[in-house]
Enzyme design. Structure first.
Site, mmCIF file in Angstrom:
data_model
loop_
_atom_site.group_PDB
_atom_site.id
_atom_site.type_symbol
_atom_site.label_atom_id
_atom_site.label_comp_id
_atom_site.label_asym_id
_atom_site.label_seq_id
_atom_site.Cartn_x
_atom_site.Cartn_y
_atom_site.Cartn_z
ATOM 1 N N LYS A 1 0.710 -1.288 0.030
ATOM 2 C CA LYS A 1 -0.100 0.044 0.037
ATOM 3 C C LYS A 1 0.881 1.394 0.000
ATOM 4 C CE LYS A 1 -4.117 -2.090 -0.022
ATOM 5 N NZ LYS A 1 -4.950 -1.874 -0.770
ATOM 6 N N GLU B 1 -9.686 5.723 3.185
ATOM 7 C CA GLU B 1 -10.532 4.720 3.857
ATOM 8 C C GLU B 1 -9.407 3.594 3.869
ATOM 9 O OE1 GLU B 1 -9.597 5.146 0.605
ATOM 10 O OE2 GLU B 1 -9.185 3.127 0.187
ATOM 11 N N SER C 1 1.492 -9.840 -0.967
ATOM 12 C CA SER C 1 1.396 -8.256 -0.888
ATOM 13 C C SER C 1 1.528 -7.607 0.487
ATOM 14 C CB SER C 1 -0.215 -8.022 -1.097
ATOM 15 O OG SER C 1 -0.830 -8.814 -0.424
HETATM 16 C C1 LIG Z 1 -1.720 -7.143 2.432
HETATM 17 C C2 LIG Z 1 -2.803 -6.715 1.407
HETATM 18 N N1 LIG Z 1 -3.234 -7.357 0.333
HETATM 19 C C3 LIG Z 1 -4.007 -7.003 -0.634
HETATM 20 C C4 LIG Z 1 -4.801 -6.224 -0.318
HETATM 21 C C5 LIG Z 1 -6.139 -6.035 -1.087
HETATM 22 O O1 LIG Z 1 -6.274 -4.790 -1.749
HETATM 23 P P1 LIG Z 1 -5.660 -4.569 -3.368
HETATM 24 O O2 LIG Z 1 -6.750 -5.463 -3.992
HETATM 25 O O3 LIG Z 1 -6.008 -3.061 -3.626
HETATM 26 O O4 LIG Z 1 -4.224 -4.838 -3.248
HETATM 27 C C6 LIG Z 1 -4.937 -5.429 1.022
HETATM 28 C C7 LIG Z 1 -5.913 -4.415 1.481
HETATM 29 O O5 LIG Z 1 -5.980 -3.850 2.250
HETATM 30 C C8 LIG Z 1 -3.734 -5.639 2.034
HETATM 31 O O6 LIG Z 1 -3.525 -5.118 3.103
#
Ligand SMILES: Cc1ncc(COP(=O)(O)O)c(C=O)c1O
Lengths: 408, 266
Positions: free
Chosen positions: A100, A122, A389
């Site tokens: 993020k 948000e 992620s």
């Molecule tokens: C670690 C992590 N992966 C994935 C997501 C999902 O969001 P996005 O699909 O925008 O990557 C989030 C959202 O809070 C997250 O914290």
């Protein structure tokens, strides 16, 4: 895995000036916000042409965020699955523990360029909230984060971090008290504050130009991955996997691969407890095109166009909509979208923890689960790259609570 | 010409202004919605705006949001709303317009939605999340059916953009008094009179002001510069009293309140 059927018709040269990815995207917002969105689009265009903006962003990504994030060969996980090699793009090792921050640093720089002093955001899992609070602390901006009450409960450590970082966390009590309601509340704040405040939207959702800006800032993930693959094994992976909530880590991972049509791209939505309405958060798998939060894209909606309640154990994936570029990639066949249940994600969490010593975020565990499944079906000469992620520390208490419910 | 065009021709000839109450459909049920609309028109409202409950209304403040949530929690459906409105329209002398999210219109199909309004004698629609750039297809559909597609201009709209909006809006222009969401306000921005005055010089379309208006003093001050005034949250808040009181007295209270605004309009 076969190459997607109509991959040729998928262009990387999107969106157009109206924010359209094919027929998806656009701008379905109250008139009050339109001028600010126009100014944001213009500022972003100017910033992209500005070498000093890019240099400042790169410097921060390197020395503050800690990029490039490693591409790690998960040897024991690979052996466990008994097929293709599994490589992890370690976004969990970024400052604040998720992808993020790639976006929030970029948008905070845009905020400064626009001369705004206040930021709103948000958050669902709290990762975007923490990353926004962090960027605001770094640049000395005021920060208010909207978060659903249910998410405040299940992601408590991140709520505390945001406060420590000087942000105000405003609980949202309307609707399902999750990410969708937090976006509504942030938009309402912005309706009144738009002249002095920038809204740092946390995923590739919302009205134009957000889906484009967030994708571009997150694309550093895919660009680095391509370079690292070439350095480590002199070619691209056969398959790239990422989880899809709003879709920002997936968009950032996939976008640089879009033109490499021999690389299969797999997006993993939250399959929750099953395929009945209300039990999952998989709009690309089970939803239909419609309008939510300012954009035309796949959404979980009823026959009247009312947004449906969705479920995922993972706060960051618990969202009834998805970014318009994903809808475009789905319709052109460039990306395969599938879903993964709470239970399979929990098992993948355990596997990665025990075999690799990595606690993944519950969101990322969905991608890990699907990557393990794909790897086990492919030969050992293939490679699967997964976007890890975020890290799972934030989820420890919730996992302890859920364990008995979900794992068998 | 839509019923709204006719209404404003008449009002302008008589040198009168419109008062346009907003009511949420189905809060707490459609019988009450129908009763309130009839009461308000009987009291002298020139037109009624009917809010179609939507799950994610980003332009709405807490009062209207809560009314939408109550209505949706009762399982309200668009088909039932339109059916009720279709029974009301022959009984009243004032046009009705729907305030409806584009999410709902898109889901039903633009033409189907417009056809249904026509069949039910409803004069048009306000679509708060459809800016002018996204509006051409719906504008075409409305035009073919003599329905008004009322578009909004706000304090954040630059002047050249406002001119563009005047060209595609029909029925009237909705001037949003404040940069913000719906809800009662004690103070309205001082520049409001001047901005609306400017806009009215640019276009033959009637200009009505909405958002924040709740007091007779607002009405007195704004009526001279506008063709009509829209009052929402102040009515929806009073309608919500029906939960604690009985229908007849709530109806009376809402009617009396609108009567005080109408007095101020004279
Ligand atoms: C670690 C992590 N992966 C994935 C997501 C999902 O969001 P996005 O699909 O925008 O990557 C989030 C959202 O809070 C997250 O914290």
């Amino acid at each position: 895995m076969p190459t997607a059927p109509h991959a040729d018709s998928c262009s990387a040269n999107v969106p157009d000036a109206a924010g359209r990815f094919g027929k998806f995207g656009g701008r379905f917002v109250p008139e009050t916000l339109v001028h600010a969105l126009d100014l944001l689009a213009a500022e972003y265009d100017a910033a992209r042409q500005d070498a000093s903006f890019q240099a400042e962003l790169d410097e921060l990504l390197k020395n503050y965020v800690g990029r490039a994030s490693p591409l790690y060969f998960a040897k024991r996980l690979t052996e466990h699955c008994g097929g293709a090699e599994i490589w992890l793009k370690r976004e969990d090792l970024n400052h604040t523990g998720a992808h993020k921050i790639n976006n929030t640093i970029g948008q905070a720089l845009l905020t400064l360029r626009m001369g705004k002093k206040r930021v709103i955001a948000e958050t669902g899992a709290g990762q975007h909230g923490v990353a926004t609070a962090t960027a605001c602390a770094h640049f000395g901006l005021d920060c208010v984060v909207y978060m659903g009450e249910e998410d405040i409960r299940r992601q408590a450590p991140n709520v505390f971090s945001m406060k420590l970082l000087g942000a105000e966390v405003r609980p949202v009590t309307s609707g399902s008290r999750t990410l969708r309601d937090a976006i509504n509340e942030a938009m309402r704040d912005w309706m009144s504050s738009v002249e002095s405040t920038h809204y740092i939207l946390g995923s590739v959702v919302g009205p134009h130009p957000f889906p484009r800006i967030v994708r571009d800032f997150q694309s550093v993930i895919g660009r680095e991955t391509i370079q690292q693959c070439r350095e480590r094994f002199q070619c691209l992976p056969e398959v790239v996997v990422a989880c899809v909530g709003g879709g920002s880590n997936a968009a950032g991972m996939f976008y640089p691969f879009v033109e490499h049509s021999d690389v299969a791209l797999v997006g993993v939505e939250a399959g929750g407890r099953g395929n009945q309405p209300g039990d999952h958060a998989s709009p690309l798998t089970y939803g239909s095109p419609g309008v939510l939060h300012g954009s035309f894209s796949y959404v979980m909606q009823d026959e009247d166009g009312q947004t449906c309640d969705v479920h995922s154990m993972s706060a960051g994936l618990d969202y009834p909509g998805v970014g318009p570029e994903h809808s475009y990639w789905k319709e052109t066949g460039r990306v395969d979208y599938t879903s993964c249940t709470d239970k399979d994600a929990m098992n993948a969490f355990d596997a990665l923890a025990r075999l690799e010593g990595i606690l993944p975020a519950l969101e990322s565990s969905h991608a890990i689960a699907k990557a393990m499944e794909i790897a086990s079906q492919r030969s050992s000469s293939d490679r699967v790259a997964v976007c890890l992620s975020g890290r799972g520390d934030k989820d420890a208490a919730e996992i302890a609570r859920l364990k008995n419910d979900i794992t068998t | 010409m839509s019923a709204i065009d006719q209404l404003f021709i008449k009002l302008r000839n008589e040198n009168r202004k419109a008062l346009m109450p907003f009511v949420t459909a189905g809060d707490p049920d459609l019988d009450f919605t129908a009763a309130v609309i009839k009461e308000l028109v009987a009291r002298g409202a020139s037109m009624c705006e009917v809010g179609i409950p939507y799950s994610d209304p980003i332009a709405d403040g807490p009062v209207i949001q809560a009314s939408y949530t109550r209505a949706l929690d009762q399982g309200i459906k668009l088909a039932a709303i339109l059916e009720t409105l279709g029974k009301v329209t022959p009984q009243i002398s004032a046009p009705l317009v729907t305030m409806v999210s584009y999410a709902i219109i898109y889901r039903h199909g633009l033409e189907k939605y417009a056809d249904q309004l026509n069949q039910r004698g409803i004069a048009g629609m306000i679509v708060p999340d459809l800016p002018v750039e996204e509006s051409p297809s719906l504008a075409k559909v409305c035009k073919a059916r003599d329905l008004s597609l009322i578009q909004l201009v706000t304090p954040t709209t630059p002047k050249d953009r406002a001119l563009k909006i005047t060209e595609t809006s029909s029925g009237f222009l909705y001037y949003v008094s404040v940069a913000g969401i719906t809800g009662e306000r004690t103070e309205l921005p001082p520049e409001l009179l001047e901005r609306v005055g400017w806009l009215r010089e640019q276009t033959p379309l009637p200009v009505c002001i909405g958002f924040g208006i709740s007091q007779p003093e607002h009405v007195k001050r704004l009526a001279p510069v506008a063709d009509g005034l829209i009052v929402g949250s102040a009515i929806v808040r009073r309608m919500a009293n029906v939960a604690k009181s009985d229908r007849a007295s709530t109806l009376q209270e809402v009617g009396d309140y609108v009567a005080t605004l109408l007095e101020a309009l004279e």
